[in-house]
Design a protein around this motif. Structure first.
Motif, PDB file in Angstrom:
ATOM      1  N   ASP A  16      38.541  -2.435  -6.605  1.00 53.56           N
ATOM      2  CA  ASP A  16      38.735  -3.880  -6.744  1.00 53.56           C
ATOM      3  C   ASP A  16      37.728  -4.649  -5.893  1.00 53.56           C
ATOM      4  O   ASP A  16      36.988  -4.074  -5.088  1.00 53.56           O
ATOM      5  N   SER A  17      37.750  -5.965  -6.065  1.00 50.12           N
ATOM      6  CA  SER A  17      36.910  -6.872  -5.287  1.00 50.12           C
ATOM      7  C   SER A  17      37.783  -7.808  -4.469  1.00 50.12           C
ATOM      8  O   SER A  17      38.931  -8.083  -4.834  1.00 50.12           O
ATOM      9  N   LEU A  18      37.207  -8.291  -3.373  1.00 57.39           N
ATOM     10  CA  LEU A  18      37.922  -9.216  -2.495  1.00 57.39           C
ATOM     11  C   LEU A  18      36.897 -10.070  -1.771  1.00 57.39           C
ATOM     12  O   LEU A  18      35.812  -9.573  -1.417  1.00 57.39           O
ATOM     13  N   GLY A  19      37.215 -11.341  -1.546  1.00 57.33           N
ATOM     14  CA  GLY A  19      36.314 -12.220  -0.828  1.00 57.33           C
ATOM     15  C   GLY A  19      36.934 -12.718   0.458  1.00 57.33           C
ATOM     16  O   GLY A  19      38.113 -13.032   0.496  1.00 57.33           O
ATOM     17  N   LEU A  20      36.123 -12.762   1.505  1.00 51.49           N
ATOM     18  CA  LEU A  20      36.543 -13.295   2.793  1.00 51.49           C
ATOM     19  C   LEU A  20      35.750 -14.566   3.093  1.00 51.49           C
ATOM     20  O   LEU A  20      34.591 -14.689   2.692  1.00 51.49           O
ATOM     21  N   SER A  21      36.394 -15.480   3.805  1.00 55.38           N
ATOM     22  CA  SER A  21      35.727 -16.708   4.235  1.00 55.38           C
ATOM     23  C   SER A  21      35.924 -16.889   5.726  1.00 55.38           C
ATOM     24  O   SER A  21      36.915 -16.438   6.291  1.00 55.38           O
ATOM     25  N   CYS A  22      34.975 -17.572   6.342  1.00 55.74           N
ATOM     26  CA  CYS A  22      35.079 -17.881   7.760  1.00 55.74           C
ATOM     27  C   CYS A  22      34.509 -19.268   7.974  1.00 55.74           C
ATOM     28  O   CYS A  22      33.366 -19.551   7.595  1.00 55.74           O
ATOM     29  N   ALA A  23      35.300 -20.125   8.602  1.00 50.97           N
ATOM     30  CA  ALA A  23      34.865 -21.486   8.881  1.00 50.97           C
ATOM     31  C   ALA A  23      34.667 -21.667  10.375  1.00 50.97           C
ATOM     32  O   ALA A  23      35.530 -21.286  11.165  1.00 50.97           O
ATOM     33  N   ALA A  24      33.542 -22.246  10.742  1.00 56.88           N
ATOM     34  CA  ALA A  24      33.213 -22.479  12.146  1.00 56.88           C
ATOM     35  C   ALA A  24      33.403 -23.946  12.497  1.00 56.88           C
ATOM     36  O   ALA A  24      33.123 -24.833  11.698  1.00 56.88           O
ATOM     37  N   SER A  25      33.872 -24.192  13.703  1.00 54.51           N
ATOM     38  CA  SER A  25      34.003 -25.558  14.198  1.00 54.51           C
ATOM     39  C   SER A  25      33.721 -25.549  15.689  1.00 54.51           C
ATOM     40  O   SER A  25      33.623 -24.508  16.324  1.00 54.51           O
ATOM     41  N   GLY A  26      33.578 -26.741  16.252  1.00 54.58           N
ATOM     42  CA  GLY A  26      33.275 -26.840  17.668  1.00 54.58           C
ATOM     43  C   GLY A  26      31.857 -27.351  17.883  1.00 54.58           C
ATOM     44  O   GLY A  26      31.518 -28.435  17.468  1.00 54.58           O
ATOM     45  N   ARG A  27      31.030 -26.529  18.505  1.00 57.12           N
ATOM     46  CA  ARG A  27      29.633 -26.912  18.741  1.00 57.12           C
ATOM     47  C   ARG A  27      28.881 -27.099  17.433  1.00 57.12           C
ATOM     48  O   ARG A  27      29.296 -26.627  16.402  1.00 57.12           O
ATOM     49  N   THR A  28      27.737 -27.763  17.493  1.00 55.50           N
ATOM     50  CA  THR A  28      26.895 -27.895  16.319  1.00 55.50           C
ATOM     51  C   THR A  28      26.543 -26.531  15.784  1.00 55.50           C
ATOM     52  O   THR A  28      26.270 -25.595  16.520  1.00 55.50           O
ATOM     53  N   PHE A  68      28.660  -5.089  -0.766  1.00 53.38           N
ATOM     54  CA  PHE A  68      29.072  -6.325  -0.110  1.00 53.38           C
ATOM     55  C   PHE A  68      27.921  -7.327  -0.137  1.00 53.38           C
ATOM     56  O   PHE A  68      26.746  -6.946  -0.035  1.00 53.38           O
ATOM     57  N   THR A  69      28.278  -8.599  -0.223  1.00 49.48           N
ATOM     58  CA  THR A  69      27.278  -9.664  -0.180  1.00 49.48           C
ATOM     59  C   THR A  69      27.732 -10.743   0.788  1.00 49.48           C
ATOM     60  O   THR A  69      28.854 -11.244   0.674  1.00 49.48           O
ATOM     61  N   ILE A  70      26.853 -11.092   1.711  1.00 50.76           N
ATOM     62  CA  ILE A  70      27.148 -12.157   2.668  1.00 50.76           C
ATOM     63  C   ILE A  70      26.357 -13.395   2.269  1.00 50.76           C
ATOM     64  O   ILE A  70      25.209 -13.299   1.809  1.00 50.76           O
ATOM     65  N   ALA A  71      26.970 -14.564   2.451  1.00 48.46           N
ATOM     66  CA  ALA A  71      26.307 -15.811   2.081  1.00 48.46           C
ATOM     67  C   ALA A  71      26.801 -16.933   2.974  1.00 48.46           C
ATOM     68  O   ALA A  71      27.922 -16.882   3.489  1.00 48.46           O
ATOM     69  N   TYR A  80      30.636 -16.389   3.934  1.00 48.70           N
ATOM     70  CA  TYR A  80      31.467 -15.675   2.984  1.00 48.70           C
ATOM     71  C   TYR A  80      31.048 -14.205   2.942  1.00 48.70           C
ATOM     72  O   TYR A  80      29.892 -13.867   3.159  1.00 48.70           O
ATOM     73  N   LEU A  81      32.010 -13.361   2.639  1.00 46.05           N
ATOM     74  CA  LEU A  81      31.722 -11.951   2.429  1.00 46.05           C
ATOM     75  C   LEU A  81      32.393 -11.528   1.131  1.00 46.05           C
ATOM     76  O   LEU A  81      33.618 -11.471   1.057  1.00 46.05           O
ATOM     77  N   GLN A  82      31.597 -11.270   0.112  1.00 44.26           N
ATOM     78  CA  GLN A  82      32.102 -10.786  -1.165  1.00 44.26           C
ATOM     79  C   GLN A  82      32.049  -9.266  -1.139  1.00 44.26           C
ATOM     80  O   GLN A  82      30.976  -8.684  -0.958  1.00 44.26           O
ATOM     81  N   MET A  83      33.200  -8.653  -1.313  1.00 43.91           N
ATOM     82  CA  MET A  83      33.297  -7.197  -1.237  1.00 43.91           C
ATOM     83  C   MET A  83      33.664  -6.636  -2.603  1.00 43.91           C
ATOM     84  O   MET A  83      34.735  -6.950  -3.136  1.00 43.91           O
ATOM     85  N   ASN A  84      32.774  -5.854  -3.179  1.00 43.00           N
ATOM     86  CA  ASN A  84      32.999  -5.238  -4.482  1.00 43.00           C
ATOM     87  C   ASN A  84      33.114  -3.729  -4.341  1.00 43.00           C
ATOM     88  O   ASN A  84      32.703  -3.153  -3.334  1.00 43.00           O
TER      89      ASN A  84
END
Length: 123
Positions: A16-28, A68-71, A80-84
């Motif tokens: 299967d495939s699965l996608g991960l996300s990560c959001a950054a906040s704080g400093r520029t 895997f693909t990172i973007a 993002y990390l797309q995992m196939n």
């Protein structure tokens, strides 16, 4: 310091495939290198993938190359990390990481970490 919040983990079957996300906040985050590490039970944390703030260069661990693909997001504060073609050996807690150092330093020094998101791949 950069705050990182991951999302998208879960339980899937092998292949299967699965996608991960990560959001950054704080400093520029204009020049922020971001990436992913993972840690399986009883094992050390290992590098998965990383991407420079300009989307080049991009590095992958040999074990995920081609699957895997990172973007980066358009606003540069999200990765993002797309995992196939997932395998049971991909099962781990996946951590988002960020640094203002060059890409080779991600995870080595001056790195901020997220709390992690669990990915479980059943056979």
């Amino acid at each position: 310091q950069v705050e990182l919040v991951e999302s998208g983990g879960g339980l899937v079957q092998a292949g299967d495939s699965l996608g991960l996300s990560c959001a950054a906040s704080g400093r520029t985050f204009g020049t922020l290198t971001m990436g992913w590490f993972r840690q399986a039970p009883g094992k050390e944390r290992e590098f998965v993938a990383a991407i420079n703030w300009s989307a080049s260069p991009i590095n992958y661990a040999e074990s995920v190359q081609g699957r895997f693909t990172i973007a980066r997001g358009a606003a540069k504060n999200t990765v993002y990390l797309q995992m196939n073609s997932l395998k049971p050996e991909d099962t781990a807690n996946y951590y988002c990481a960020a640094t203002f150092q060059r890409i080779e330093m991600l995870g080595i020094e001056h790195t901020d970490w997220g709390q992690g998101t669990q990915v479980t791949v059943s056979s």
